[in-house]
Design an enzyme around this catalytic site. Sequence first.
Site, PDB file in Angstrom:
ATOM      1  N   ARG A   1       5.131  -8.941   0.450  1.00 15.82           N
ATOM      2  CA  ARG A   1       4.930  -8.193  -0.788  1.00 15.82           C
ATOM      3  C   ARG A   1       5.656  -6.843  -0.734  1.00 15.82           C
ATOM      4  NH1 ARG A   1      -1.414  -7.788  -1.150  1.00 15.82           N
ATOM      5  NH2 ARG A   1      -1.023  -7.316   1.050  1.00 15.82           N
TER       6      ARG A   1
ATOM      7  N   CYS B   1       0.801  -1.226   0.000  1.00 13.50           N
ATOM      8  CA  CYS B   1       0.000   0.000   0.000  1.00 13.50           C
ATOM      9  C   CYS B   1       0.832   1.273   0.000  1.00 13.50           C
ATOM     10  CB  CYS B   1      -0.937  -0.013   1.206  1.00 13.50           C
ATOM     11  SG  CYS B   1      -2.194  -1.312   1.153  1.00 13.50           S
TER      12      CYS B   1
END
Length: 424
Positions: free
Chosen positions: A331, A260
């Site tokens: 990630r 994000c």
Amino acid sequence: MSANQLYIAVIGLGYVGLPLAVEFGKHRNVLAYDINEKRIAELRNGYDFTLEISESELQSASNLHFSSDVKELKKCNVYIITVPTPIDDTNAPDLNPLRKASAMIATVIKKGDVVIYESTVYPGATEEVCIPVIEKGSGLKFNEDFYAGYSPERINPGDKINTLTKIKKITSGSTPEIGKFVDELYSTIITAGTHLASSIKVAEAAKVIENTQRDLNIAIINEFAKIFNILGIDSQEVLEAAGTKWNFLPFKPGLVGGHCISVDPYYLTYKAKEVGYQPEVILAGRRINDGMGQYTATQLVKAVSRKKIHIDEARVLVLGFTFKGDCPDVRNTKIIDMVKELESFNMHVDIYDSWANSEEVQEEYGLKLETDLIEGVYDAIVLAVDHSEFKQWGAEKIRSFGKKKHVLYDVKHVLAKNESDLRL
């Protein structure tokens, strides 16, 4: 469409989609769909590799059905899409997962159905990119035959306090009526309440600036840390002193990774450039944060050299590889940048992280995780992630893995100042 007639499909069962599917599944019929058959099999057996949902929570969602069969989506009338929105090698938005999900929905969507997107995008992406794909594939007309909503995810991976239902939800719809429908739908599971935005674009913009603002706040702290390092001042002590003022924001320096904060600002800057505006502050923050992996590696190399430890072929232990503490998510972890930079100095780097999935790390980054650590082996140790495990170990155990002469670099300020040789 009455509440009793709803059959919800949640597309994509990662950190965002699975908690959403489970929560809705406690109240109404839900088809939890993912193209990964292994993932579906694991969830049917009560196992969630993200550790966001426990086996008992999966079982509590009595109306939840897992599937990787596209045909089963035809019985649904509300489709919630929660697929990833990454960036490519040039830091441009990669909307292929969204396009593919939209194309799939086009094969099953019917008149009167509603598609709700949760993936973070730039303002306008839902109606400019996704909806045309559905129209073309289905032959249906937007806002006449089918409708859309946008309710951006606000999941914080690994956070067991600020969970899905406890975070206020932004909602929106392609018409005022659909906006109200989407808002009422989420209101049935979000105990913290909802905020109905006036349009899909407003909701998209609100989401993308949330993480952009946080990214910039961390960037300025990282820049402070770089300056204080040159001045010989401990940045943590400075932040603690400044933090005594009521309106000083309590951010810390560090590596900004994950799916994000380190990605979303590029979505906003991409759109800004598209409409002729050249963003400056946002990209400056990104440059600082993107360079922190290399910076921390360089700081370690300097510290090793100061201790007159031979840099070439020195052995380094990196403790932690996930992008944040007590979370298995690897990630876009920026620790990989540190590892590559250390290896460029011909150092041998070992990585230990009991939270990370070794198969995923091998597949995504080509790295092997250590499972057993031997004492007295390493010339340098980097405390890169603030896992509870490392906090419990303490400085004595962590240092035990080092040689008699070694450097301990506490990137995350886990230890007391006098317990490490170097802090960010």
